[in-house]
Design an enzyme around this catalytic site. Structure first.
Site, PDB file in Angstrom:
ATOM      1  N   LYS A 288      65.131 -43.700 -25.687  1.00 44.38           N
ATOM      2  CA  LYS A 288      65.930 -43.080 -24.637  1.00 44.38           C
ATOM      3  C   LYS A 288      67.376 -42.968 -25.128  1.00 44.38           C
ATOM      4  O   LYS A 288      67.913 -43.919 -25.693  1.00 44.38           O
ATOM      5  CB  LYS A 288      65.832 -43.947 -23.368  1.00 44.38           C
ATOM      6  CG  LYS A 288      66.230 -43.229 -22.109  1.00 44.38           C
ATOM      7  CD  LYS A 288      65.721 -43.957 -20.885  1.00 44.38           C
ATOM      8  CE  LYS A 288      66.202 -43.278 -19.621  1.00 44.38           C
ATOM      9  NZ  LYS A 288      65.624 -43.852 -18.417  1.00 44.38           N
ATOM     10  N   GLU A 377      56.365 -48.213  -4.872  1.00 45.28           N
ATOM     11  CA  GLU A 377      56.873 -48.433  -3.516  1.00 45.28           C
ATOM     12  C   GLU A 377      55.798 -48.999  -2.599  1.00 45.28           C
ATOM     13  O   GLU A 377      56.065 -49.886  -1.772  1.00 45.28           O
ATOM     14  CB  GLU A 377      57.415 -47.114  -2.942  1.00 45.28           C
ATOM     15  CG  GLU A 377      58.713 -46.636  -3.559  1.00 45.28           C
ATOM     16  CD  GLU A 377      58.582 -45.982  -4.934  1.00 45.28           C
ATOM     17  OE1 GLU A 377      57.433 -45.710  -5.369  1.00 45.28           O
ATOM     18  OE2 GLU A 377      59.614 -45.736  -5.578  1.00 45.28           O
ATOM     19  N   ARG A 405      56.767 -42.668   0.301  1.00 44.74           N
ATOM     20  CA  ARG A 405      55.509 -42.898  -0.395  1.00 44.74           C
ATOM     21  C   ARG A 405      54.751 -44.114   0.157  1.00 44.74           C
ATOM     22  O   ARG A 405      53.561 -44.270  -0.076  1.00 44.74           O
ATOM     23  CB  ARG A 405      55.804 -43.107  -1.881  1.00 44.74           C
ATOM     24  CG  ARG A 405      54.619 -43.079  -2.719  1.00 44.74           C
ATOM     25  CD  ARG A 405      54.964 -42.856  -4.150  1.00 44.74           C
ATOM     26  NE  ARG A 405      55.196 -41.456  -4.434  1.00 44.74           N
ATOM     27  CZ  ARG A 405      55.307 -40.963  -5.662  1.00 44.74           C
ATOM     28  NH1 ARG A 405      55.199 -41.757  -6.689  1.00 44.74           N
ATOM     29  NH2 ARG A 405      55.509 -39.692  -5.860  1.00 44.74           N
TER      30      ARG A 405
END
Ligand code: TPP
Length: 644
Positions: A288, A377, A405
């Site tokens: 990254k 979640e 969600r």
């Protein structure tokens, strides 16, 4: 500022142009693409490290596949800047995430290359599989459907649900697992460890090398042929069965891991995979922030750094002359530690946002009581419910938009059992540049319709602290929502002693005679400012901060409705079923009549822009509220003149 892309990049107006280039030119394309992302994001802002990490992958995908006929589905989509630039959006890329400009995420209405709208994570495999099954049905056997998903996004249940299905569908789905060991914060969980094991395992690396030898690809690099394909298939089966590859167990053919920054190898590999039908997964290792040293070293900080000096790496801070109030997030982050030091029942959970919501402070200080559970979640909510059954007071901090969600878990696992979980809904209201996928527009409506819920919102940092304090008291036996927006609260000093707030008790901030303004949460500050604006015109509305939309302060509302027949409600949630609706329900149930004007988020998709631009557009700002007050005042004045 005019930022010029490199010469090669300037010649690429679509993937068709990219495909015309020689393979030997691709490293240069990657360099220019990377530099252009750095140039634009440093000046205009946006997500950063993720797009840098997939530059080679992006170029290779568009070089090898026949996009948009072959469908690319980017998971989350915060890493798709290179994709946008290569697919006709290079010259307006500087409008990225700006009001009326390009969306920060792939968006179907923006480009035919954006096959699926994203923003929330872990949807890509399901979406790509759906597309692949439709292609199968239509007889388009040559079409490829590619989900590019990060190791962070792979931790979600949805990704596993989709792989579980993909494995038994004979559809052309290629899952590219972009493994950089990072979510926004370091990735967590057993899957992360498994992926590291595969990458470093001698056995796997041997198997991989044997695969390629069997293919005739390495070390001599011969062209792929149909005969080789069947040989490859046979050797693959032989070598992987007996080993316990997670993805193979789900009946996905596993390839890799390969270096995601070696463009030549990526192109070869993707070409090979293009000719292999059925569900398969390619494990790609990337870094990254690749190519920008600081972003490689401090990956969380450079996930979305804001504006910065690309030469020195200095991230610009907003410059203020006066001391700024703290962010609601930091008030949460420090207050929970303060509370947890006194109440040993307190625990805390975040699904993958420890930096964003500031739970990281508690995770550092009390690692056995505060957890990042990955981008999960649903699990975060039910885990909190489980902890609550054992007498724990759990603060489950989830962004309002991501909580969508976990709705069944809120109802089924928490509310029906009336478990006293505290839900801190961060990023409530319009979030700004991230746009419609991220606005916290619906939580007032979706929370207040659930029995047993207490639903509150602070108007400033002291109120947040008081609500947090109240929510953790032993006397609170219900689930308790505290919603607050991103960013700065109100006062510069917030180290106040915390006080209990009586559940369902609002505050009268100011008495008045013309009109009553009822507000919920942070937008009460816009209302207060509007009231100051109209003072010079001798308009003197009363202002009530309800604090709770459930239960409502009925005593206060009886006072309001018996004294005022002009009422303005102010909230930063949808007007459909929100705070204003709750006031109307109260009015109807108690046979009051009044003229009520509801100020809130209209029943339409709100695009991206700065929060200020968006709130001004939809009228949830001091100026617009002042105008509504004036309008109402005018009606009142005209009515009283008519009766004279
Ligand atoms: C459902 C959901 N929860 C949380 C987020 C916030 N979020 C955006 S990107 C991200 C990290 C994604 O990590 P990964 O998939 O590994 O991609 P990377 O940024 O490392 O390339 C998170 C947690 C989200 N977009 N969607």
């Amino acid at each position: 500022m005019n930022i010029a892309p490199g010469a090669l990049l300037t010649s690429i107006n679509s993937p068709v142009d990219l495909k015309k280039l020689k393979r030997s030119q691709l490293p240069k394309v990657c360099d220019e693409l990377r530099q252009y992302i750095i140039d634009v994001v440093s000046v205009h802002g946006g997500h950063f490290g993720a797009s840098l990490g997939v530059v080679e992958l992006t170029v290779a995908l568009h070089y090898v596949f026949n996009t948009p006929y072959d469908q690319l589905v980017w998971d989350v989509g915060h890493q798709a800047y290179g994709h946008k630039i290569l697919t006709g959006r290079r010259d307006n890329f500087s409008t990225n995430r700006k009001y009326k400009g390009l969306s920060g995420f792939p968006k179907r209405t923006e480009s035919e290359y954006d096959t699926f709208g994203v923003g929330h994570s872990s949807t890509s495999i399901s979406a790509a599989l759906g597309m692949a099954m439709a292609s199968n049905y239509k007889g388009e056997k040559d079409r490829q459907h590619i989900a590019i998903i990060g190791d962070g996004a792979m931790t979600a249940g949805m990704a596993f649900e989709a792989m579980n299905h993909a494995g038994i569908e004979n559809s052309n789905v290629l899952i590219i697992l972009n493994d950089n060991c990072m979510s926004i914060d370091p990735n967590v969980g057993a899957l992360k460890e498994y992926l590291t094991d595969i990458t470093t395992s001698q056995t796997y690396n041997k198997i991989r090398d044997d695969f390629w030898k069997a293919l005739g690809k390495l070390p001599v690099g011969k062209d792929y042929s149909r005969q080789m394909a069947s040989k490859f298939e046979a050797s693959l089966k032989g070598m992987v069965s007996g080993s316990s590859n997670l993805f193979e167990a789900l009946k996905l053919r596993y390839f890799g891991p390969i270096d995601g920054h070696n463009i030549s190898n990526l192109v070869d590999t993707l070409k090979d995979l293009k000719d292999i039908s059925g569900p398969k997964l390619l494990h790609v290792k990337t870094v990254k922030g690749k190519g920008y040293d600081r972003a490689e070293k401090e990956q969380t900080k450079w996930h979305a750094p804001g504006l910065f000096d690309k030469i020195t790496g200095e991230i610009y801070k907003k410059k203020f002359d006066i001391p700024q109030p703290p962010k609601y997030q930091d008030v949460f982050g420090y207050t929970i530690i303060e509370l947890a030091e006194k109440n040993d029942k307190i625990m805390a959970v975040t699904p993958a946002m420890p930096s964003g919501c500031s739970l990281k402070f508690m995770m550092e200080k009390m690692p056995h009581r505060a957890f990042d559970v990955g981008i999960c979640e649903q699990h975060a909510v039910t885990l909190s419910a489980g902890l609550a059954t054992q007498g724990m007071k759990v603060f489950c901090n989830i962004y309002s938009t991501f909580m969508q969600r976990a709705y069944d878990q809120i109802v089924h696992d928490v509310a029906i059992q009336n478990l006293p979980v505290v839900f801190c809904l961060d990023r409530a209201g319009l979030v700004g540049e991230d746009g419609p996928t991220h606005h916290g527009a619906y939580d007032i409506a979706y929370m207040r319709c659930i029995p047993n819920m207490i639903v509150s919102a602070p108007m400033n940092e002291s109120e947040l602290r008081n609500l947090m304090y109240t929510s953790q008291l032993q006397s609170i036996r219900n689930p308790f929502v505290i919603r607050y927006p991103r960013g700065e609260a109100v006062k510069a000093v917030w180290q106040t002693e915390m006080k209990e707030i009586k559940i369902g008790k609002g505050r009268k901030l100011k008495d008045g005679e013309d009109i009553a303004i009822l507000s919920f949460g942070h937008p009460g500050n816009f209302a207060a400012s509007a009231i100051r604006d109209v003072k010079a015109e001798s308009i003197n509305p009363a202002h009530y901060d309800l604090r709770f939309v459930k239960p409502l302060d009925e005593e206060m509302l009886h006072e309001v409705f018996s004294r005022f027949n002009k009422i303005i409600t102010v909230e930063d949630g949808t007007i459909v079923g929100g705070f204003g609706s709750a006031i109307l329900e109260f009015m109807a149930a108690n046979n009051y009549s009044a003229q009520v004007k509801i100020i809130g988020i209209p029943d339409t998709i709100i695009e991206h822009g700065t929060p200020k631009e968006l709130y001004t557009e939809i009228g949830i700002d001091a100026h617009s509220i002042a105008n509504v007050i004036r309008e109402m005042h005018k009606i009142r004045t005209m009515e009283s003149m008519a009766t004279q």
